[in-house]
Scaffold this motif. Structure first.
Motif, PDB file in Angstrom:
ATOM      1  N   GLY A   1     -18.904  29.474  39.811  1.00 17.89           N
ATOM      2  CA  GLY A   1     -17.448  29.589  39.841  1.00 17.89           C
ATOM      3  C   GLY A   1     -16.935  30.033  38.484  1.00 17.89           C
ATOM      4  O   GLY A   1     -17.456  29.622  37.444  1.00 17.89           O
TER       5      GLY A   1
ATOM      6  N   TYR B   1      -7.146  34.338  37.915  1.00 18.66           N
ATOM      7  CA  TYR B   1      -7.612  33.870  39.218  1.00 18.66           C
ATOM      8  C   TYR B   1      -8.993  33.232  39.072  1.00 18.66           C
ATOM      9  O   TYR B   1      -9.646  33.368  38.048  1.00 18.66           O
ATOM     10  CB  TYR B   1      -7.650  35.016  40.234  1.00 18.66           C
ATOM     11  CG  TYR B   1      -8.509  36.196  39.816  1.00 18.66           C
ATOM     12  CD1 TYR B   1      -9.822  36.312  40.251  1.00 18.66           C
ATOM     13  CD2 TYR B   1      -7.998  37.196  38.986  1.00 18.66           C
ATOM     14  CE1 TYR B   1     -10.618  37.388  39.871  1.00 18.66           C
ATOM     15  CE2 TYR B   1      -8.780  38.278  38.606  1.00 18.66           C
ATOM     16  CZ  TYR B   1     -10.084  38.369  39.052  1.00 18.66           C
ATOM     17  OH  TYR B   1     -10.857  39.430  38.670  1.00 18.66           O
ATOM     18  N   THR B   2      -9.393  32.532  40.122  1.00 19.76           N
ATOM     19  CA  THR B   2     -10.744  31.982  40.168  1.00 19.76           C
ATOM     20  C   THR B   2     -11.582  32.820  41.114  1.00 19.76           C
ATOM     21  O   THR B   2     -11.077  33.478  42.018  1.00 19.76           O
ATOM     22  CB  THR B   2     -10.751  30.511  40.623  1.00 19.76           C
ATOM     23  OG1 THR B   2     -10.168  30.421  41.919  1.00 19.76           O
ATOM     24  CG2 THR B   2     -10.031  29.622  39.642  1.00 19.76           C
ATOM     25  N   SER B   3     -12.878  32.773  40.881  1.00 21.75           N
ATOM     26  CA  SER B   3     -13.827  33.490  41.719  1.00 21.75           C
ATOM     27  C   SER B   3     -14.977  32.546  42.035  1.00 21.75           C
ATOM     28  O   SER B   3     -15.361  31.729  41.201  1.00 21.75           O
ATOM     29  CB  SER B   3     -14.338  34.720  40.967  1.00 21.75           C
ATOM     30  OG  SER B   3     -15.309  35.394  41.712  1.00 21.75           O
TER      31      SER B   3
ATOM     32  N   LYS C   1     -12.165  26.039  42.748  1.00 20.44           N
ATOM     33  CA  LYS C   1     -10.719  26.254  42.675  1.00 20.44           C
ATOM     34  C   LYS C   1     -10.183  25.445  41.487  1.00 20.44           C
ATOM     35  O   LYS C   1     -10.717  24.401  41.148  1.00 20.44           O
ATOM     36  CB  LYS C   1     -10.038  25.781  43.951  1.00 20.44           C
ATOM     37  CG  LYS C   1     -10.662  26.294  45.240  1.00 20.44           C
ATOM     38  CD  LYS C   1     -10.506  27.788  45.402  1.00 20.44           C
ATOM     39  CE  LYS C   1     -11.131  28.292  46.682  1.00 20.44           C
ATOM     40  NZ  LYS C   1     -12.358  28.986  46.540  1.00 20.44           N
TER      41      LYS C   1
ATOM     42  N   ASP D   1      -6.803  32.091  43.901  1.00 23.40           N
ATOM     43  CA  ASP D   1      -8.205  32.423  44.165  1.00 23.40           C
ATOM     44  C   ASP D   1      -8.257  33.873  44.615  1.00 23.40           C
ATOM     45  O   ASP D   1      -7.358  34.347  45.299  1.00 23.40           O
ATOM     46  CB  ASP D   1      -8.738  31.501  45.264  1.00 23.40           C
ATOM     47  CG  ASP D   1     -10.218  31.667  45.500  1.00 23.40           C
ATOM     48  OD1 ASP D   1     -10.961  31.788  44.509  1.00 23.40           O
ATOM     49  OD2 ASP D   1     -10.625  31.694  46.665  1.00 23.40           O
ATOM     50  N   CYS D   2      -9.321  34.579  44.223  1.00 19.55           N
ATOM     51  CA  CYS D   2      -9.373  35.995  44.613  1.00 19.55           C
ATOM     52  C   CYS D   2      -9.826  36.192  46.026  1.00 19.55           C
ATOM     53  O   CYS D   2     -10.357  35.424  46.687  1.00 19.55           O
ATOM     54  CB  CYS D   2     -10.282  36.785  43.685  1.00 19.55           C
ATOM     55  SG  CYS D   2     -12.029  36.475  43.869  1.00 19.55           S
TER      56      CYS D   2
END
Length: 107
Positions: free
Chosen positions: A78, A94-96, A100, A106-107
């Motif tokens: 993450g 954003y997070t990937s 989260k 989130d993307c």
């Protein structure tokens, strides 16, 4: 002078200047605060503070900004990703991956 000494000196100089003030550090700190991101959840290393340069592509290949990728410690694969322009303004955050972070898209 031996090549390995030249490379070593270059790395030393890059590391010392990096340690003084990483690119966009004040803006990153402001982003962490604005989004309520607990930095102890992130793996903030020399590598994550050394951004990839976003380029336009094509023949000109001009740098248009920076991409920071921070691994999220308590998550396998993450990342928190922060894209900034050359003036260190956030283009997107954003997070990937499976992790989260509250308040971060989130993307």
């Amino acid at each position: 002078m031996r090549p390995e000494l030249i490379v070593g000196m270059a790395l030393m100089m890059a590391t010392s200047s990096y340690a003084e003030e990483p690119i966009c550090r004040p803006a990153l700190d402001a982003a962490f605060s604005k989004y309520g991101i607990a930095t102890d959840r992130l793996s903030i290393t020399a590598s994550s503070m050394s951004p990839a340069r976003r380029k336009t592509g094509g023949d000109s290949d001009i740098t248009v900004g920076y991409n920071f990728w921070f691994p999220i410690k308590d998550c396998n694969k993450g990342y928190l990703i922060i894209d900034m322009d050359l003036d260190c303004n956030i283009d997107q955050i954003y997070t990937s991956g499976p992790c989260k972070l509250a308040g971060v898209p989130d993307c």
